[in-house]
Scaffold this motif. Structure first.
Motif, PDB file in Angstrom:
ATOM      1  N   LYS A 518       0.830  -1.208   0.000  1.00 58.26           N
ATOM      2  CA  LYS A 518       0.000   0.000   0.000  1.00 58.26           C
ATOM      3  C   LYS A 518       0.863   1.257   0.000  1.00 58.26           C
ATOM      4  O   LYS A 518       0.595   2.202  -0.750  1.00 58.26           O
ATOM      5  CB  LYS A 518      -0.937  -0.005   1.216  1.00 58.26           C
ATOM      6  CG  LYS A 518      -2.108  -0.977   1.089  1.00 58.26           C
ATOM      7  CD  LYS A 518      -2.774  -1.234   2.425  1.00 58.26           C
ATOM      8  CE  LYS A 518      -3.372   0.017   3.033  1.00 58.26           C
ATOM      9  NZ  LYS A 518      -4.062  -0.266   4.321  1.00 58.26           N
ATOM     10  N   LYS A 522       0.822   3.897  -3.107  1.00 53.41           N
ATOM     11  CA  LYS A 522       0.363   5.258  -2.850  1.00 53.41           C
ATOM     12  C   LYS A 522       1.416   6.299  -3.225  1.00 53.41           C
ATOM     13  O   LYS A 522       1.074   7.370  -3.733  1.00 53.41           O
ATOM     14  CB  LYS A 522      -0.012   5.409  -1.371  1.00 53.41           C
ATOM     15  CG  LYS A 522      -1.351   4.799  -1.009  1.00 53.41           C
ATOM     16  CD  LYS A 522      -1.550   4.764   0.497  1.00 53.41           C
ATOM     17  CE  LYS A 522      -1.589   6.148   1.107  1.00 53.41           C
ATOM     18  NZ  LYS A 522      -1.856   6.103   2.560  1.00 53.41           N
ATOM     19  N   LYS A 525       2.644   5.041  -7.436  1.00 51.03           N
ATOM     20  CA  LYS A 525       1.454   5.046  -8.297  1.00 51.03           C
ATOM     21  C   LYS A 525       1.769   4.589  -9.724  1.00 51.03           C
ATOM     22  O   LYS A 525       1.544   5.310 -10.687  1.00 51.03           O
ATOM     23  CB  LYS A 525       0.809   6.422  -8.315  1.00 51.03           C
ATOM     24  CG  LYS A 525      -0.635   6.377  -7.837  1.00 51.03           C
ATOM     25  CD  LYS A 525      -1.316   7.721  -7.943  1.00 51.03           C
ATOM     26  CE  LYS A 525      -2.798   7.539  -7.667  1.00 51.03           C
ATOM     27  NZ  LYS A 525      -3.545   8.771  -7.801  1.00 51.03           N
ATOM     28  N   ILE A 537      -6.442   0.200  -0.117  1.00 53.92           N
ATOM     29  CA  ILE A 537      -6.213   1.631   0.140  1.00 53.92           C
ATOM     30  C   ILE A 537      -7.541   2.370   0.225  1.00 53.92           C
ATOM     31  O   ILE A 537      -7.755   3.223   1.094  1.00 53.92           O
ATOM     32  CB  ILE A 537      -5.328   2.241  -0.962  1.00 53.92           C
ATOM     33  CG1 ILE A 537      -3.933   1.629  -0.933  1.00 53.92           C
ATOM     34  CG2 ILE A 537      -5.236   3.763  -0.800  1.00 53.92           C
ATOM     35  CD1 ILE A 537      -3.057   2.025  -2.107  1.00 53.92           C
ATOM     36  N   GLU A 541      -9.287   5.304   2.392  1.00 52.30           N
ATOM     37  CA  GLU A 541      -9.230   6.534   1.587  1.00 52.30           C
ATOM     38  C   GLU A 541     -10.141   6.353   0.374  1.00 52.30           C
ATOM     39  O   GLU A 541      -9.676   6.052  -0.723  1.00 52.30           O
ATOM     40  CB  GLU A 541      -7.800   6.819   1.146  1.00 52.30           C
ATOM     41  CG  GLU A 541      -6.814   7.009   2.295  1.00 52.30           C
ATOM     42  CD  GLU A 541      -5.408   7.250   1.806  1.00 52.30           C
ATOM     43  OE1 GLU A 541      -5.237   7.960   0.791  1.00 52.30           O
ATOM     44  OE2 GLU A 541      -4.460   6.724   2.426  1.00 52.30           O
ATOM     45  N   PHE A 544      -9.318   7.792  -3.126  1.00 56.19           N
ATOM     46  CA  PHE A 544      -8.060   7.436  -3.808  1.00 56.19           C
ATOM     47  C   PHE A 544      -8.345   6.800  -5.176  1.00 56.19           C
ATOM     48  O   PHE A 544      -9.182   5.907  -5.287  1.00 56.19           O
ATOM     49  CB  PHE A 544      -7.247   6.465  -2.955  1.00 56.19           C
ATOM     50  CG  PHE A 544      -5.927   6.070  -3.574  1.00 56.19           C
ATOM     51  CD1 PHE A 544      -4.815   6.880  -3.422  1.00 56.19           C
ATOM     52  CD2 PHE A 544      -5.812   4.905  -4.320  1.00 56.19           C
ATOM     53  CE1 PHE A 544      -3.600   6.523  -3.987  1.00 56.19           C
ATOM     54  CE2 PHE A 544      -4.608   4.538  -4.886  1.00 56.19           C
ATOM     55  CZ  PHE A 544      -3.497   5.357  -4.726  1.00 56.19           C
TER      56      PHE A 544
END
Length: 631
Positions: A518, A522, A525, A537, A541, A544
């Motif tokens: 993760k 994040k 990407k 994730i 979030e 996201f």
């Protein structure tokens, strides 16, 4: 003596200035490992871009490029795809940003960022360090082979001697001296020294290239070139066969084509495309190119730096390459025909400099080429010890040592690598043989694991270790087993063996820790097969969004490859005076530049404004906190 006094003064003066500068910046470089290996992430992207271009402007590679243009003509523009040169396109389009977001010191340290700190990650950490060292040693042998052949033509003194029963030729003795001087200034100055001297070297080389291009343009006519080369030499297109017959021109070139293994050019081209896609997606190998990306201030500057490298490197370099190749064809062709197989085609570049470059300019050009060698060699001397010191010594042996101790260890690592690399150079057969092994054999073992690490969430640390280990073993053993087969044709076998190693590691062991995955996704990407990680994730979030830029990135890569090719072809067509084709190439160059401006560069500008705004917000927060404290 082959060189005039003024030429010798220019060369020696440059070498002295370079060494003194390396010593001068050594205090700044010794502040920390980050300062030593990455310049403290303070060096502007355009300086790093010029430095990266200078690092790719090496003597061995330039000698090879002049030779292949002499032999294969305009079709030689395809042959650097064997590296592949268009990996720079993949880097500036998306990989530079992915890499720079990691904020690590080396490519091996990146492994911890991707796979965590478990046993498999430690094994992967070690194997990528081993690869970095092996590839560096291979390149040092490659540089050693080239620099010796180059300088011995200009300096008449016989420096040959014996080390016990081992004879050291004059070529090798000159190479030892130049490598020793280069190692000295690199050890003291680190990345600051490398970048600063490479920028100076690039300026010298650009001036020299423009001069050589001007000499060739004025010394050779269209009719002379036409009479000196066989049919199809000027054609960029090709069929399944090379279809260039040098009989009656320089008969021995036919033997050179056969020895190179490039006769079946159509099959070779397909192999280069196949290899190029995997090698480019894998990203830069852990060497000087990756260090330049990691040295930039942020991801936007990393992308700009990589694009600038293509622009500033190709046109001046190929003006010189095409200029020397054409001068040799026109004015040395009859002589080479009479020499038969006795001529070493890899010495075309120094022979051309000796015969066609005027006094004074010769000293400048030789200083520039020696500078290019020193710059490229220095870049490797700077990058490989970072892996040994930061990723082996600091991580596993002495994690609490002082910065001074680590930098001293980097000196020992650098000297050790240079010594081993030079020993390998003593046993190298030719520049071309080393080129093919490095590009197809060794990199075949690198590609599989390093493609999967970006695009597949389930690809774990054991898979990375298994793929890299299998690839290294295959790239070492297969050339020995199939010694009569060119390394070009071994690439698919090395790649397949490496993929098998990857899959064995993946399915024998469980997936890596989800928290590590993760964090990686994040911050980096990448696009690819990351759905389970994205879902995890989004539980915390919900807003996201995953990276959905695959199609536009691939479009930009295709346009970028065409764009890069125009920078190679334009100077070639200019030198041989094929003006109609030159105008077409310039038109394509403008069109692809406009497309990239809209589909790639403008998106960087948006990202750049975002980065600046975040910095401004942070500064405002700090100011507000100070004012609150005062109240």
């Amino acid at each position: 003596m082959n060189l005039a006094t003024i030429d010798i003064v220019i060369i020696l003066g440059y070498v002295v200035i370079t060494v003194l500068f390396g010593l001068y910046v050594s205090k700044k470089a010794s502040k920390s490992l980050n300062s030593y290996f990455l310049g403290g992430n303070e060096i502007p992207w355009y300086y790093l871009g010029l430095s990266n271009a200078s690092g790719m402007f090496d003597i061995s590679g330039t000698m090879w490029a002049v030779t292949i243009m002499f032999v294969y003509g305009i079709k030689s523009a395809w042959l650097p795809w064997a590296w592949p040169v268009w990996n720079q396109v993949f880097i500036f389009v998306f990989l530079a940003a992915w890499l720079r977001r990691s904020n690590v010191l080396t490519g091996a340290q990146w492994i911890t960022y991707r796979f965590g700190k478990g046993l498999g990650a430690r094994w992967s950490h070690i194997i990528v360090t081993v690869f970095a060292v092996i590839s560096t040693l291979g390149f040092m042998a490659y540089f050693f082979e080239g620099i010796g052949k180059f300088v011995v033509i200009f300096f008449p003194w016989d420096l040959s001697f014996n080390i016990g029963s081992l004879p050291v030729s004059s070529e090798q003795a000159y190479a030892l001296i130049i490598i020793g001087v280069t190692t000295l200034y690199t050890l003291k100055g680190g990345m600051y020294s490398v970048v600063a001297t490479e920028v100076l070297q690039f300026l010298i080389m650009t001036i020299s290239c423009l001069v050589i291009g001007y000499i060739a343009l004025n010394a050779v006519t269209f009719e002379q070139v036409d009479a000196a080369v066989p049919q199809n030499w000027k054609n960029l297109s090709f069929g399944m066969n090379m279809d260039i017959d040098w009989t009656g021109y320089i008969d021995s070139v036919n033997k050179k084509i056969e020895d190179d293994g490039f006769s079946l050019f159509g099959f070779l081209f397909m192999m280069m495309i196949f290899k190029g896609i995997f090698a480019s997606l894998a990203g830069p190998v852990p060497s000087y190119d990756m260090q330049r990306v990691l040295s930039t201030r942020n991801e936007v500057e990393a992308s700009k730096m990589s694009a600038l490298t293509i622009v500033v490197l190709s046109i001046p370099r190929y003006l010189m390459i095409a200029g020397f190749a054409v001068l040799c064809l026109v004015y040395m062709g009859p002589e080479l025909q009479t020499m038969g197989s006795r001529f070493d085609f890899e010495t075309i570049l120094p022979e051309a400099i000796q015969r066609f470059v005027p006094i004074g300019v010769k000293g400048l050009l030789l200083a520039g080429l020696l500078a290019a060698f020193m710059g490229t060699f220095a870049a490797f001397v700077n990058s490989a010890p970072a892996y040994i010191v930061n990723d082996i010594y600091k991580k596993y042996i002495n994690p609490n040592a002082s910065n001074k101790t680590y930098i001293r260890c980097s000196y020992v690592a650098s000297i050790s690598l240079v010594v081993v690399g030079v020993i390998g150079g003593f046993f190298a057969s030719s520049i071309n043989a080393l080129t093919l092994w490095l590009t197809f054999g060794l990199y075949g073992g690198y590609a599989a694991a390093n493609v999967l690490k970006w695009i597949w969430w389930r690809f774990n640390a054991y898979g990375y270790f298994g793929g890299m280990l299998a690839g290294l073993i295959a790239s070492t053993i297969l050339p020995e087993i199939f010694s009569d087969m060119s390394s070009i044709y071994l690439f698919p076998y090395v790649l397949i063996i490496s993929f098998i190693g990857c899959l064995v590691g993946v399915y024998l062991y469980k997936a890596d820790d989800m928290e590590v995955l993760k964090h990686f996704y994040k911050t980096t990407k990448p696009w690819g097969f990351w759905k389970p990680v994205v879902s995890e994730i989004q539980k915390t979030e919900p807003d996201f969004l995953p990276n959905k830029s695959f199609k536009i990135d691939m479009f930009n890569c295709i346009i970028g490859i065409v764009w890069q090719m125009t920078f190679v072809l334009a100077p070639m067509y200019l030198i041989i005076k094929e003006y109609n084709r030159l105008y077409i190439v310039i038109g394509v160059m403008i069109a692809t530049s406009v497309i990239l401006k809209k589909t790639w560069y403008d998106t960087l500008e948006i990202k750049g404004k975002s980065i600046k705004s975040k910095k401004q917000i942070k500064r405002n927060e700090v100011t507000l906190a100070r004012e609150t404290t005062k109240l």
